[in-house]
Design a protein around this motif. Structure first.
Motif, short mmCIF file in Angstrom:
data_model
loop_
_atom_site.label_atom_id
_atom_site.label_comp_id
_atom_site.label_asym_id
_atom_site.label_seq_id
_atom_site.Cartn_x
_atom_site.Cartn_y
_atom_site.Cartn_z
N LEU A 115 0.82 -1.21 0.00
CA LEU A 115 0.00 0.00 0.00
C LEU A 115 0.86 1.27 0.00
CD1 LEU A 115 -2.59 -1.17 2.69
CD2 LEU A 115 -2.79 -1.34 0.20
N ALA A 116 2.14 1.12 -0.19
CA ALA A 116 3.06 2.26 -0.15
C ALA A 116 2.66 3.30 -1.20
CB ALA A 116 4.49 1.80 -0.38
N GLY A 117 2.69 4.56 -0.78
CA GLY A 117 2.38 5.66 -1.68
C GLY A 117 0.91 5.88 -1.94
N ARG A 118 0.05 5.09 -1.29
CA ARG A 118 -1.40 5.22 -1.47
C ARG A 118 -2.00 6.01 -0.32
NH1 ARG A 118 -3.21 0.89 -4.91
NH2 ARG A 118 -5.27 1.87 -4.72
N ASP A 119 -3.25 6.42 -0.49
CA ASP A 119 -4.04 6.95 0.61
C ASP A 119 -4.80 5.79 1.23
OD1 ASP A 119 -3.19 9.50 -0.02
OD2 ASP A 119 -4.95 9.97 -1.23
N VAL A 120 -4.63 5.57 2.53
CA VAL A 120 -5.16 4.37 3.17
C VAL A 120 -5.99 4.75 4.39
CG1 VAL A 120 -4.58 2.15 4.23
CG2 VAL A 120 -3.12 3.08 2.43
N HIS A 121 -7.14 4.11 4.53
CA HIS A 121 -8.01 4.30 5.69
C HIS A 121 -8.17 2.97 6.41
CE1 HIS A 121 -12.21 5.61 7.39
NE2 HIS A 121 -11.33 5.32 8.33
N ASP A 122 -7.62 2.86 7.61
CA ASP A 122 -7.79 1.70 8.47
C ASP A 122 -9.09 1.91 9.26
OD1 ASP A 122 -7.76 -0.29 10.37
OD2 ASP A 122 -5.67 -0.02 10.94
N VAL A 123 -10.16 1.22 8.87
CA VAL A 123 -11.48 1.49 9.43
C VAL A 123 -11.73 0.75 10.74
CG1 VAL A 123 -12.47 2.03 7.18
CG2 VAL A 123 -12.59 -0.32 8.05
N THR A 124 -10.79 -0.08 11.17
CA THR A 124 -10.88 -0.79 12.46
C THR A 124 -9.53 -0.68 13.16
OG1 THR A 124 -10.32 -2.86 11.34
CG2 THR A 124 -12.66 -2.44 11.70
N CYS A 125 -9.07 0.53 13.38
CA CYS A 125 -7.65 0.74 13.74
C CYS A 125 -7.29 0.28 15.14
CB CYS A 125 -7.26 2.19 13.53
SG CYS A 125 -7.90 3.34 14.77
N SER A 126 -8.27 0.16 16.04
CA SER A 126 -7.99 -0.30 17.40
C SER A 126 -6.84 0.52 18.01
CB SER A 126 -7.67 -1.80 17.40
OG SER A 126 -7.49 -2.30 18.70
N ILE A 127 -5.80 -0.15 18.54
CA ILE A 127 -4.70 0.57 19.19
C ILE A 127 -3.59 0.97 18.20
CG2 ILE A 127 -5.10 -0.27 21.53
CD1 ILE A 127 -2.41 -1.87 19.44
N GLY A 128 -3.80 0.69 16.90
CA GLY A 128 -2.93 1.26 15.88
C GLY A 128 -1.79 0.41 15.36
N ALA A 129 -1.80 -0.90 15.57
CA ALA A 129 -0.69 -1.73 15.11
C ALA A 129 -0.57 -1.72 13.58
CB ALA A 129 -0.86 -3.16 15.61
N ASP A 130 -1.66 -1.93 12.88
CA ASP A 130 -1.63 -1.87 11.42
C ASP A 130 -1.48 -0.44 10.93
OD1 ASP A 130 -1.93 -4.49 10.00
OD2 ASP A 130 -3.64 -4.68 11.35
N LEU A 131 -2.14 0.48 11.59
CA LEU A 131 -2.08 1.87 11.18
C LEU A 131 -0.67 2.41 11.24
CD1 LEU A 131 -3.58 4.42 10.28
CD2 LEU A 131 -4.08 4.89 12.71
N ALA A 132 0.09 2.02 12.25
CA ALA A 132 1.48 2.48 12.36
C ALA A 132 2.31 2.01 11.17
CB ALA A 132 2.09 1.97 13.66
N ALA A 133 2.13 0.75 10.76
CA ALA A 133 2.88 0.24 9.61
C ALA A 133 2.47 0.97 8.34
CB ALA A 133 2.64 -1.26 9.46
N VAL A 134 1.18 1.24 8.19
CA VAL A 134 0.69 1.95 7.00
C VAL A 134 1.18 3.39 6.99
CG1 VAL A 134 -1.40 2.89 5.96
CG2 VAL A 134 -1.33 0.49 6.65
N ALA A 135 1.11 4.05 8.13
CA ALA A 135 1.50 5.47 8.20
C ALA A 135 2.95 5.67 7.82
CB ALA A 135 1.24 6.01 9.60
#
Length: 392
Positions: free
Chosen positions: A97-117
């Motif tokens: 997903l690098a370089g894309r705009d990404v929305h984590d719609v179930t982000c919880s405490i942010g484990a996946d969101l941190a990798a995406v960000a």
């Protein structure tokens, strides 16, 4: 179930006093035997109101060390940490997903969101749990990452033109985790309806029924350090249109490789050769055993069984060099173990009704050598292969 955090707990834990308290408590034993003394220490340090929150955070951070990079500064609930994606796996998925705009719609405490960000052009995380959202904001800041974190229902889209990332939670009833897609939160079918036609990635349990996956969706099974961790469904432009099934094999030391059903799968079934190879669980679960065999010049012992055999095993795997083999018979196997002075015995079973632990007790191996025995079905016959396990 773990301690139930509230917003005041999280605000305290983010304060200078809270951070200092958790740091001090992290130096305690934090074991079952030390529980009473640990609780007493926490109460002396921060008082009754925040003792449980501070102590639970110290315990959870210790659990997170082997799973999440930088987890020693993060905030969690017990359930959120259990479901959080391991950092190695999250980074692997985020790279697509690098370089894309990404929305984590179930982000919880942010484990996946941190990798995406860390790799996305822009990223946003949302959830309905306000405690976890506040924890996510803290965790992203602790990681030095920038992402919007907002309160929103995953089933009510609040962004457009983003890749949607979803990790539905599993209901826990009576201590039993349920894996029926209808019992996910939010339910899988509702997620698919709401985001129909959108670029979408859904994290699923590895026990996913691939027969139910549409032909235009890429299903990826991911393992880490030999253990199957999860499956991911890729919809729209993030998916590879030439692939329906993919196995990705990751290691904590950075090693990684993938195989897909777009590769050749020419793989006959033949007699055993010098080596037996047990493919990684992700390969087996994704139904790519024949593709893996074709890639490495191996053949199957039986077309219905995942064990492979060949003259040269793939590099970097734990393979089994065949010493002797024959029809499976406990008396004959016991004699074979005595012949080779085997006392430490690993038993691998596939395709036959044999309990390895019960069989080991009956065999009572006594000797100085270590060996492995592979017991499997070949045609209509149970076979046993005495082997020496080696890392290639």
């Amino acid at each position: 179930m773990g301690y139930s955090f509230d917003l005041d707990d999280v605000l305290f834990l983010r304060s200078a006093e809270g951070r200092a308290a958790v740091a001090e408590l992290s130096g305690l034993a934090l074991t079952g035997k030390s529980r009473l003394s640990d609780v007493a220490a926490a109460r002396r340090l921060v008082g009754e109101r925040f003792a449980a929150a501070a102590l639970e955070t110290a315990v959870l951070r210790r659990k997170a060390e082997s799973k999440l990079d930088g987890g020693g500064e993060w905030l969690f609930t017990d359930a959120a940490l259990q479901q959080a994606t391991a950092s190695v796996v999250a980074r692997h998925r985020a790279q697509r997903l690098a370089g894309r705009d990404v929305h984590d719609v179930t982000c919880s405490i942010g484990a996946d969101l941190a990798a995406v960000a860390a790799v996305a052009r822009r990223s946003v995380g949302s959830d309905l749990d306000r405690v976890r959202l506040l924890m996510a904001r803290h965790n992203l800041a602790a990681a030095g990452l920038d992402a919007a974190v907002v309160e929103a229902d995953a089933l009510r889209p609040v962004t457009r033109d983003t890749v949607v990332l979803a990790d539905p939670a599993r209901r826990d009833e009576g201590g039993r985790r349920r894996w029926d897609p209808a019992d996910l939160v939010p339910p899988l079918d509702e997620l698919l309806d709401v985001y129909a036609g959108r670029d979408l990635v859904i994290k699923c349990a590895p026990g996913l029924d691939f027969a139910a996956v549409p032909d235009d969706v890429e299903a990826e099974v991911i393992s880490l350090d030999g253990g199957v961790r999860e499956a991911a469904l890729w919809f729209g432009s993030p998916a590879d249109p030439t692939v329906r099934r993919r196995a990705s094999v990751l290691r904590s030391d950075g090693g990684a490789w993938s195989i897909t059903d777009a590769e050749p799968d020419d793989c006959p079934a033949e007699d055993v050769r010098e080596w037996i190879v047990d493919p990684d669980g992700a390969v087996v679960r994704a139904g790519l055993v024949r593709h893996y065999a074709a890639r490495h010049g191996l053949v199957q012992l039986d077309p219905r069984i995942a064990y492979l055999t060949g003259d040269v095993p793939p590099p970097g795997v734990r393979a089994f060099r065949v010493v002797e083999h024959g029809r499976f018979n406990e008396k004959a196997l016991r004699t074979l173990l005595r012949k080779h002075d085997v006392g430490r015995l690993e038993i691998l079973v596939r395709g036959v009704d044999v309990d390895p632990d019960a069989l080991r007790r009956r065999l009572k191996p006594k000797g100085a050598q270590e060996a492995s025995v592979v017991i499997t079905r070949v045609g209509d016959q149970a076979m046993a292969y005495l082997c020496r396990a080696e890392r290639t």
